[in-house]
Structures are given as structure tokens and as C-alpha cells.
Design an enzyme around this catalytic site. Sequence first.
Site, PDB file in Angstrom:
ATOM      1  N   ARG A 192      -3.408 -10.085   4.868  1.00 43.92           N
ATOM      2  CA  ARG A 192      -4.412 -10.350   3.424  1.00 43.92           C
ATOM      3  C   ARG A 192      -3.239  -9.579   2.752  1.00 43.92           C
ATOM      4  O   ARG A 192      -2.801  -8.594   2.931  1.00 43.92           O
ATOM      5  CB  ARG A 192      -5.088  -9.190   3.419  1.00 43.92           C
ATOM      6  CG  ARG A 192      -5.790  -9.519   1.830  1.00 43.92           C
ATOM      7  CD  ARG A 192      -7.259  -7.688   2.020  1.00 43.92           C
ATOM      8  NE  ARG A 192      -8.160  -8.073   0.513  1.00 43.92           N
ATOM      9  CZ  ARG A 192      -7.164  -7.231  -0.566  1.00 43.92           C
ATOM     10  NH1 ARG A 192      -6.198  -6.374   0.055  1.00 43.92           N
ATOM     11  NH2 ARG A 192      -7.876  -7.052  -1.180  1.00 43.92           N
TER      12      ARG A 192
ATOM     13  N   LYS B 247       0.535  -1.542  -0.152  1.00 44.33           N
ATOM     14  CA  LYS B 247       0.105  -0.034  -0.468  1.00 44.33           C
ATOM     15  C   LYS B 247       0.825   1.787  -0.063  1.00 44.33           C
ATOM     16  O   LYS B 247       2.238   1.654   0.408  1.00 44.33           O
ATOM     17  CB  LYS B 247      -0.629   0.038   0.881  1.00 44.33           C
ATOM     18  CG  LYS B 247      -2.402  -0.685   1.158  1.00 44.33           C
ATOM     19  CD  LYS B 247      -3.159  -0.884   2.123  1.00 44.33           C
ATOM     20  CE  LYS B 247      -4.520  -2.209   2.093  1.00 44.33           C
ATOM     21  NZ  LYS B 247      -5.564  -2.240   2.083  1.00 44.33           N
TER      22      LYS B 247
END
Length: 288
Positions: free
Chosen positions: A262, A228
Amino acid sequence: MTQLKCASRTLDLSRVQVMGILNVTPDSFSDGGHLYRASKLSVEQALVHAAAMLSDGASMIDVGGESTRPGAAPVSVQEELDRVIPVIERLTAELDVVVSVDTSAPEVMREAAAAGAGLINDVRSLAREGALEAVAKTDLPVCLMHMQGVSPATMQLAPSYEDILAEVSDFLSRQVARCVTAGIARERIVLDPGFGFGKTLEHNLTLLRRMNELDALGLPLLVGTSRKSMIGQALGREVDSRLAGSLATVALAVERGGRIIRVHDVAATVDVVRMTEAVLYGCEQEQA
Ligand code: 7PJ
């Protein structure tokens, strides 16, 4: 509560589980769309990618057909169904894995459940009309995620918090209460602080540093930091050079109570998870 019942499979959350990301979007968040450059999704390719993640040690595969990249174009429900349902059917039929569906659309939730999905993962915490009822009617667990702002399209405009941990925690506990009222038992709920969703770099770093404060909610935590922009911003790295940074967040997340991680990079993550668990708890469980 250490067992999560996911349709025909049960996950043991006394050990940290790794969830592999399977994007079935042409413009997915972080894989640059390599896998699905063709606009017509290849179910075969998805199966090969999922099988590789499984053999790398993932116990869950998160199938998503809607890009939640800030500012991404909305996808019609029909298009989302066309992308994810054939993949979910194939994966549940052929792989020993819990298939989760990353969606906010009640129609997709219903059809994914019918196709064999084992978990509903909604970044909008069942905010769409009909979503709460759709999940309540299945027996599936659900992941409720914190996001500031109403949608990924606008969430990064001006994130602001007085005390991010208190606000994320309050939001999640209100979502749990709403689910329980609708008939979704607490045992079916997983929570996620929502890294990158309506948060600045400093917000994301604080959230991870103090994530153990969410233990008070008493439910398993799912954590998604893989590749991210918080890692890009902290390190000055493009999306394809964020593995080491992502792994640092995985070790810290496991230490601070994350139960499901995740990620895109399953093999490296599984090693970091197992090593972190070995340090935290000893290695008896490895020898069992
Ligand atoms: C998350 C997600 C996350 C959960 C995405 C990306 C963006 N679901 N779906 N948590 N992120 N539960 O993978 O970079 O953090 S899409």
C-alpha cells in the site's frame, strides 16, 4: 491460496499487487492535504489521481475518508460517507481496478460494498460495534490490521511489547478466528502487521526485519510503510523526502512475504516490486 475474489474482480496474489492510496480527507496523513485542500472533495480530482495510479501499475486503489493520523480529529459517519461513496461509485464505474475502502464504520462498509467496493480495509480490525456483521453480510474480502491501543488517537502514547512478532501474530490469529466464527471464510482474509500503529521506530524496524515469521498465519500480507514516520525517524526526513526510504522497505517487505503493498508513489514502487520479484523468482513471469 493465490486468488482473492474482490466483488466483480479477482486479484492474482501469486504476484505482488500494488495498492495506491487515495486520501479523500482535508488533512490526510502524508500527502500534506495538497490534493484535497478544499474542504469539499472533488470527485473529478480523485478520479484523475486514481487513473494515474492505475496507469502507473496499481491494481488496487484504497479510498480513505477518515484520517488515522495520531491525534487526528474524529470524523462523523455522515461526513465519511459523503467523502468516500461518490468517489467509490465513480472509480468502480470508470476504472478497471479493485477499489478498497479504508474505514472502521459499519455504515461506510455497507454503502461502499453497495457502491462497488472490492475490499474492506479496517485499521481497527472490525472492532467497532456492528463492523464484523457488516462485513460478514457482504461477500467481500477484508484486511485485518494490528494496532496496539484502542484507536489511532491514543496508540502512540506508550507502545510496549515483550516480543512484538509474537504479539502481532497472536492478535491477528485471534482476529481471524473471530471472523471465521462470524461466517467470514479464511479465503476472504488479508492480514497487516500495522506499521506505525502503536509502535516505536525500533518496533517497526523489528517488525519488518522479522515479518516472514507471519507466514505461519498462512494468509496474504498487506504492508503499508509509505512515507510513514518510521522512515522519517530513521533517516531524518520530512514527509515529502521519504520516497527512497519507503522503497527500501518495499523491497524488504516483498522479500519477507508481503503480497499487497500500500503506497502513495505507485510508479517507483511497481519497479521495485518487479525487480525484487525478478531477483527472487527469476523473470519467466515477465515474459509470459
Ligand atoms: C495503513 C492503512 C496501513 C492498512 C493507513 C498512512 C496511514 N491500512 N491505512 N495498513 N495506514 N491496511 O497511510 O500513512 O498500514 S492510514
